[in-house]
Motif scaffolding. Structure first.
Motif, short mmCIF file in Angstrom:
data_model
loop_
_atom_site.label_atom_id
_atom_site.label_comp_id
_atom_site.label_asym_id
_atom_site.label_seq_id
_atom_site.Cartn_x
_atom_site.Cartn_y
_atom_site.Cartn_z
N LEU A 71 0.83 -1.20 0.00
CA LEU A 71 0.00 0.00 0.00
C LEU A 71 0.87 1.25 0.00
CD1 LEU A 71 -2.91 1.02 0.10
CD2 LEU A 71 -2.74 1.06 2.59
N GLN A 72 1.94 1.21 0.76
CA GLN A 72 2.85 2.35 0.81
C GLN A 72 3.47 2.62 -0.56
OE1 GLN A 72 3.93 4.64 3.59
NE2 GLN A 72 4.20 5.52 1.55
N LEU A 94 1.18 7.30 -6.19
CA LEU A 94 0.15 8.34 -6.33
C LEU A 94 0.70 9.71 -5.98
CD1 LEU A 94 -2.97 6.51 -4.82
CD2 LEU A 94 -2.66 7.21 -7.21
N ASP A 95 1.52 9.76 -4.93
CA ASP A 95 2.14 11.04 -4.55
C ASP A 95 3.05 11.56 -5.67
OD1 ASP A 95 0.86 10.99 -2.14
OD2 ASP A 95 2.59 10.23 -1.00
N GLN A 96 3.79 10.64 -6.29
CA GLN A 96 4.67 11.04 -7.39
C GLN A 96 3.87 11.59 -8.57
OE1 GLN A 96 6.76 7.41 -8.17
NE2 GLN A 96 8.10 7.60 -6.39
N TYR A 120 -2.03 3.62 9.78
CA TYR A 120 -1.13 3.88 8.65
C TYR A 120 -1.45 5.22 8.00
CZ TYR A 120 0.21 3.81 3.73
OH TYR A 120 0.68 4.15 2.48
N VAL A 121 -2.71 5.47 7.74
CA VAL A 121 -3.11 6.73 7.09
C VAL A 121 -2.74 7.93 7.95
CG1 VAL A 121 -5.09 8.11 6.33
CG2 VAL A 121 -4.96 5.68 5.73
N ARG A 122 -2.96 7.82 9.26
CA ARG A 122 -2.62 8.94 10.15
C ARG A 122 -1.12 9.20 10.16
NH1 ARG A 122 -1.19 8.91 15.45
NH2 ARG A 122 -1.89 6.76 15.78
N LEU A 123 -0.34 8.12 10.25
CA LEU A 123 1.11 8.29 10.25
C LEU A 123 1.61 8.83 8.91
CD1 LEU A 123 2.19 5.05 12.14
CD2 LEU A 123 2.22 7.40 12.99
N GLY A 129 4.09 11.50 4.01
CA GLY A 129 3.65 10.57 2.99
C GLY A 129 4.08 9.13 3.20
N VAL A 130 4.89 8.88 4.20
CA VAL A 130 5.36 7.50 4.48
C VAL A 130 4.86 7.10 5.86
CG1 VAL A 130 7.33 5.95 4.72
CG2 VAL A 130 7.40 7.82 3.05
N GLY A 131 3.92 6.14 5.87
CA GLY A 131 3.36 5.70 7.14
C GLY A 131 3.89 4.36 7.59
#
Length: 247
Positions: A14-15, A21-23, A186-189, A195-197
């Motif tokens: 997922l990461q 997606l961030d890229q 994970y989303v919160r972190l 951007g890296v959880g």
């Protein structure tokens, strides 16, 4: 928190997807075409202002020429009437005839001066017309440049959005099988940590912050149950243990 090792490993998948997606989002925000469009739009706006100013000057000069030509015509008409009166013999008084001749001479000088003004205005009018023609051509070219840059941007947007839609579908397929509490963490972190959880524990190193653990810290991680969700003491990210982690 506890989660099956397989679910924790899915966080790495997922990461990777979220990083992709961030890229894509970063690429969308920083397309070189955007800078081109900003410059082209600024150039276009500046040229448009110059064209308006040049057209205004041309209009003013055109009116000035019309006025100057009318002045010449008025003087010419008055001189013609005076000449007609003298030629007709209607003026019999020597004094009146002298005054009429004097006025005709003055009108001739006035007409010559006004004709010089007309010539000077015509020269400025020609220069104004050339200026408008030149700036209009440059404005039309800048319009094409701007439209071409916008077309390239839109094509790049379409490509990026297509890729992002596919990657988003991949994300949904992975996220749906991850336990809700683990996914929420994970989303919160990820939001807190740029951007890296979740990061892999690779040998003695957290791949999220690149910090190496002391042997004692690594032993403490080894002692945790396999389903324990371990956090990096340095960056706070979820530390995912795999077969290559050494823990």
């Amino acid at each position: 928190m506890n989660a099956a090792p397989a679910d924790q490993i899915r966080l790495l998948d997922l990461q990777a997807i979220d990083s992709r997606l961030d890229q894509l989002a970063h690429r969308r925000r920083t397309l070189p075409e955007l800078a081109e469009i900003d410059k082209a739009a600024a150039d276009h706006a500046a040229l448009k202002d110059l064209v308006i100013a040049a057209q205004t000057q041309l209009s003013d000069t055109t009116r000035e020429q019309t006025k100057a030509e009318q002045d010449v015509e008025q003087v010419r008409a008055r001189a013609a009437r005076n000449q007609q009166r003298m030629d007709s013999g209607a003026v019999t008084s020597p004094r009146d005839l002298e005054n009429l001749q004097h006025e005709t001479g003055s009108l001739a000088k006035r007409q010559a001066d006004l004709e010089d003004v007309v010539l000077e205005v015509m020269e400025r009018l020609e220069s104004s017309e050339s200026r408008v023609t030149e700036l209009t051509a440059r404005l039309e070219h800048s319009t094409v440049v701007l439209q071409e840059a916008e077309a390239r941007r839109d094509a790049a947007y379409a490509e990026i959005d297509t890729d992002a839609a596919k990657v988003q579908r991949d994300r949904e397929a992975v996220a749906v099988v991850i336990p809700a509490d683990l996914l929420k963490l994970y989303v919160r972190l990820r939001q807190q940590q740029g951007g890296v959880g979740a990061a892999r524990l690779q040998q003695r190193r957290c791949e999220g912050c690149r910090v190496e653990f002391a042997v004692s810290d690594l032993n403490a991680i080894k002692a945790e149950p396999r389903d324990a969700v371990v956090r990096c003491d340095n960056c706070g990210r979820i530390l995912v243990r795999t077969a290559e982690s050494g823990a």
